[in-house]
Design a protein around this motif. Structure first.
Motif, PDB file in Angstrom:
ATOM      1  N   ASP A 157      -4.269   2.940 -11.173  1.00  0.00           N
ATOM      2  CA  ASP A 157      -4.665   2.887  -9.772  1.00  0.00           C
ATOM      3  C   ASP A 157      -4.794   4.301  -9.237  1.00  0.00           C
ATOM      4  O   ASP A 157      -4.386   5.260  -9.869  1.00  0.00           O
ATOM      5  CB  ASP A 157      -3.652   2.090  -8.937  1.00  0.00           C
ATOM      6  N   HIS A 158      -5.365   4.416  -8.088  1.00  0.00           N
ATOM      7  CA  HIS A 158      -5.553   5.738  -7.500  1.00  0.00           C
ATOM      8  C   HIS A 158      -4.710   5.911  -6.240  1.00  0.00           C
ATOM      9  O   HIS A 158      -5.129   6.539  -5.278  1.00  0.00           O
ATOM     10  CB  HIS A 158      -7.033   5.963  -7.194  1.00  0.00           C
ATOM     11  N   GLY A 159      -3.535   5.352  -6.257  1.00  0.00           N
ATOM     12  CA  GLY A 159      -2.665   5.442  -5.084  1.00  0.00           C
ATOM     13  C   GLY A 159      -3.112   4.476  -4.012  1.00  0.00           C
ATOM     14  O   GLY A 159      -3.855   3.534  -4.260  1.00  0.00           O
ATOM     15  N   GLY A 160      -2.661   4.714  -2.837  1.00  0.00           N
ATOM     16  CA  GLY A 160      -3.066   3.866  -1.721  1.00  0.00           C
ATOM     17  C   GLY A 160      -2.154   2.688  -1.473  1.00  0.00           C
ATOM     18  O   GLY A 160      -2.436   1.857  -0.619  1.00  0.00           O
ATOM     19  N   ALA A 161      -1.077   2.578  -2.225  1.00  0.00           N
ATOM     20  CA  ALA A 161      -0.139   1.482  -1.987  1.00  0.00           C
ATOM     21  C   ALA A 161       0.553   1.695  -0.655  1.00  0.00           C
ATOM     22  O   ALA A 161       0.815   2.825  -0.253  1.00  0.00           O
ATOM     23  CB  ALA A 161       0.903   1.412  -3.102  1.00  0.00           C
ATOM     24  N   GLY A 162       0.827   0.597   0.010  1.00  0.00           N
ATOM     25  CA  GLY A 162       1.523   0.728   1.272  1.00  0.00           C
ATOM     26  C   GLY A 162       1.944  -0.605   1.846  1.00  0.00           C
ATOM     27  O   GLY A 162       1.568  -1.672   1.357  1.00  0.00           O
ATOM     28  N   VAL A 163       2.723  -0.520   2.895  1.00  0.00           N
ATOM     29  CA  VAL A 163       3.188  -1.701   3.610  1.00  0.00           C
ATOM     30  C   VAL A 163       2.080  -2.138   4.562  1.00  0.00           C
ATOM     31  O   VAL A 163       1.485  -1.314   5.263  1.00  0.00           O
ATOM     32  CB  VAL A 163       4.499  -1.396   4.379  1.00  0.00           C
ATOM     33  N   ASP A 164       1.791  -3.412   4.567  1.00  0.00           N
ATOM     34  CA  ASP A 164       0.752  -3.976   5.419  1.00  0.00           C
ATOM     35  C   ASP A 164       1.107  -3.781   6.896  1.00  0.00           C
ATOM     36  O   ASP A 164       2.240  -4.036   7.300  1.00  0.00           O
ATOM     37  CB  ASP A 164       0.598  -5.465   5.108  1.00  0.00           C
ATOM     38  N   GLU A 165       0.150  -3.329   7.689  1.00  0.00           N
ATOM     39  CA  GLU A 165       0.410  -3.067   9.109  1.00  0.00           C
ATOM     40  C   GLU A 165       0.734  -4.332   9.892  1.00  0.00           C
ATOM     41  O   GLU A 165       1.517  -4.305  10.829  1.00  0.00           O
ATOM     42  CB  GLU A 165      -0.798  -2.363   9.742  1.00  0.00           C
ATOM     43  N   LYS A 166       0.144  -5.458   9.506  1.00  0.00           N
ATOM     44  CA  LYS A 166       0.355  -6.716  10.222  1.00  0.00           C
ATOM     45  C   LYS A 166       1.563  -7.495   9.709  1.00  0.00           C
ATOM     46  O   LYS A 166       2.118  -8.323  10.420  1.00  0.00           O
ATOM     47  CB  LYS A 166      -0.889  -7.584  10.145  1.00  0.00           C
ATOM     48  N   ASP A 167       1.935  -7.256   8.458  1.00  0.00           N
ATOM     49  CA  ASP A 167       3.070  -7.961   7.851  1.00  0.00           C
ATOM     50  C   ASP A 167       3.976  -6.929   7.182  1.00  0.00           C
ATOM     51  O   ASP A 167       3.738  -6.539   6.043  1.00  0.00           O
ATOM     52  CB  ASP A 167       2.571  -8.978   6.821  1.00  0.00           C
ATOM     53  N   PRO A 168       5.041  -6.481   7.865  1.00  0.00           N
ATOM     54  CA  PRO A 168       5.895  -5.426   7.316  1.00  0.00           C
ATOM     55  C   PRO A 168       6.736  -5.841   6.105  1.00  0.00           C
ATOM     56  O   PRO A 168       7.447  -5.023   5.547  1.00  0.00           O
ATOM     57  CB  PRO A 168       6.778  -5.030   8.500  1.00  0.00           C
TER      58      PRO A 168
END
Length: 124
Positions: A75-86
């Protein structure tokens, strides 16, 4: 029972019950489900990897990576916590082909407790 024993009983009872009244003190964020499912075999590459947790995550310290069967990060990064569902951790996936993949994740709950893990899935 004498006064001393009653006094000690009144002091000890709240101390003994306090762990039951404050379970969030020991809270950790654990996965409840994922897409793709753990150990699954799917027909085509997913557009993203998603893991739902049983509590809200701290975005600055939570993430995931995707590795191919050779152990290379794909993958090229970009993982994160969803803004609408923490409680949802997502990783966009670039076009990947057939093979076995390993998802490695790390989650930090809002209270600061850290958990980590991994799982595999296969693309036919």
């Amino acid at each position: 029972m004498d006064r001393f024993q009653k006094y000690i009983g009144r002091l000890l009872l709240p101390l003994l019950l306090s762990p039951l009244l404050a379970p969030s003190v020991w809270a950790h964020a654990f996965p409840t489900r994922s897409d793709p499912k753990v150990g699954s075999e799917i027909g085509e590459a997913p557009p993203s990897i998603r893991i739902w947790f049983d509590g809200d995550l701290e975005p600055a310290f939570s993430g995931m990576k995707l590795f191919d069967s050779e152990g290379r990060e794909v993958d090229h990064g970009g993982a994160g916590v969803d803004e609408k569902d923490p409680a949802l951790l997502t990783l966009p996936v670039s076009k990947i082909g057939p093979g076995k993949y390993r998802v490695q994740w790390e989650a930090v709950a809002k209270d600061g407790h850290r958990t980590e893990g991994d799982f595999t899935f296969k693309i036919k």
